[in-house]
Design an enzyme around this catalytic site. Structure first.
Site, PDB file in Angstrom:
ATOM      1  N   TYR A 155       0.835  -1.203   0.000  1.00  0.00           N
ATOM      2  CA  TYR A 155       0.000   0.000   0.000  1.00  0.00           C
ATOM      3  C   TYR A 155       0.870   1.253   0.000  1.00  0.00           C
ATOM      4  O   TYR A 155       0.628   2.191  -0.759  1.00  0.00           O
ATOM      5  CB  TYR A 155      -0.933  -0.009   1.212  1.00  0.00           C
ATOM      6  CG  TYR A 155      -1.795   1.226   1.330  1.00  0.00           C
ATOM      7  CD1 TYR A 155      -2.865   1.439   0.463  1.00  0.00           C
ATOM      8  CD2 TYR A 155      -1.534   2.188   2.311  1.00  0.00           C
ATOM      9  CE1 TYR A 155      -3.659   2.575   0.572  1.00  0.00           C
ATOM     10  CE2 TYR A 155      -2.317   3.325   2.424  1.00  0.00           C
ATOM     11  CZ  TYR A 155      -3.379   3.508   1.551  1.00  0.00           C
ATOM     12  OH  TYR A 155      -4.157   4.635   1.650  1.00  0.00           O
ATOM     13  N   ALA A 157       3.855   1.512  -1.128  1.00  0.00           N
ATOM     14  CA  ALA A 157       4.489   1.609  -2.441  1.00  0.00           C
ATOM     15  C   ALA A 157       3.565   2.252  -3.465  1.00  0.00           C
ATOM     16  O   ALA A 157       3.994   3.081  -4.275  1.00  0.00           O
ATOM     17  CB  ALA A 157       4.921   0.221  -2.920  1.00  0.00           C
TER      18      ALA A 157
END
Length: 247
Positions: A155, A157
């Site tokens: 998430y 990233a």
């Protein structure tokens, strides 16, 4: 207060609840014509019909990961409203998984919606904005994309990618008078939060200097500023809305 967005045409993705719904109603209360998007057919009809701003709200149902659907619906929006002044890329998916436990299916969904969907909408909306003198694009990222967070490997990233895309798009679209910024919420009281054991978040809550979790209206307020002409010289910025959270 009324009229900060008078006569502006705004699109908000992922509006069915939480931040998207709150932002849609706030924009409508400020005079905007708000096009609310959801991939779930009929998902916004009930609350729009109950809203006192319903005359300024209209739902368009399409999947932001489907370029054909985006193209078709953006043509319809342009035909009906003639312009797009503001885009809020709010649609997002969140799965919290530790390294070594990441589901490929969840990772694929998060990148498709959070990153590809945002990029798809920026491309489609900016084409229309560039023909109408400019506009404002607001991408909802996350403090997880700035600081990272345990248990949010993928998430974080995706939201980091949204932040990077915001900065690049701002530089590329500035010459067309299109501003691109991002609002990065901290912990926010949404439906996703309600499914989380609050005890597991207590250490993070203790680090919020203002002593409370954000409400959707706090995020909507930041979006209103960036959508308005008061932010006409603000672009390429990531605006944290986290109540002054200590790292």
């Amino acid at each position: 207060m009324y009229g900060l967005l008078k006569n502006k045409v705004c699109i908000i993705t992922g509006e069915s609840r939480g931040i998207g719904k709150e932002t849609a109603e706030l924009f409508a209360s400020e005079g905007a014509m708000v096009i609310v998007n959801s991939s779930s057919a009929g998902g916004a009809d009930e609350w729009i019909n109950k809203s006192k701003y319903k005359d300024n709200l209209k739902a368009y149902y399409f999947d932001i990961t489907d370029n054909s659907a985006i193209h078709e619906n953006m043509l319809l929006i342009k035909k009906e409203f003639r312009r797009i002044d503001v885009l809020v890329n709010n649609a997002g998916i969140e799965y919290n998984e530790l390294i070594g436990m990441v589901s490929y299916e969840h990772m694929d969904k998060m990148f498709k919606v959070n990153v590809y969907g945002t990029i798809n909408m920026i491309q489609a909306a900016s084409r229309i904005m560039s023909r109408n003198g400019g506009g404002s694009i607001i991408n909802i990222s996350s403090m997880a994309g700035i600081r990272g967070n345990k248990g949010q490997f993928v998430y974080s990233a995706t939201k980091g990618a949204v932040i990077a895309a915001t900065k690049s798009a701002a530089k590329e679209l500035a010459q067309k008078n299109i501003r691109v910024n991002s609002v990065a919420p901290g912990l926010t009281q949404t439906e996703m939060m309600e499914k989380t054991d609050i005890k597991k978040l207590q250490s993070r809550i203790d680090n919020i200097c203002m002593g409370r979790i954000a409400q959707p209206k706090d995020i909507a307020g930041a979006c209103l500023l960036l959508a308005s002409d008061y932010a006409s010289y603000i672009s390429g910025q990531i605006i944290p809305v986290d109540g002054c959270t200590i790292m």
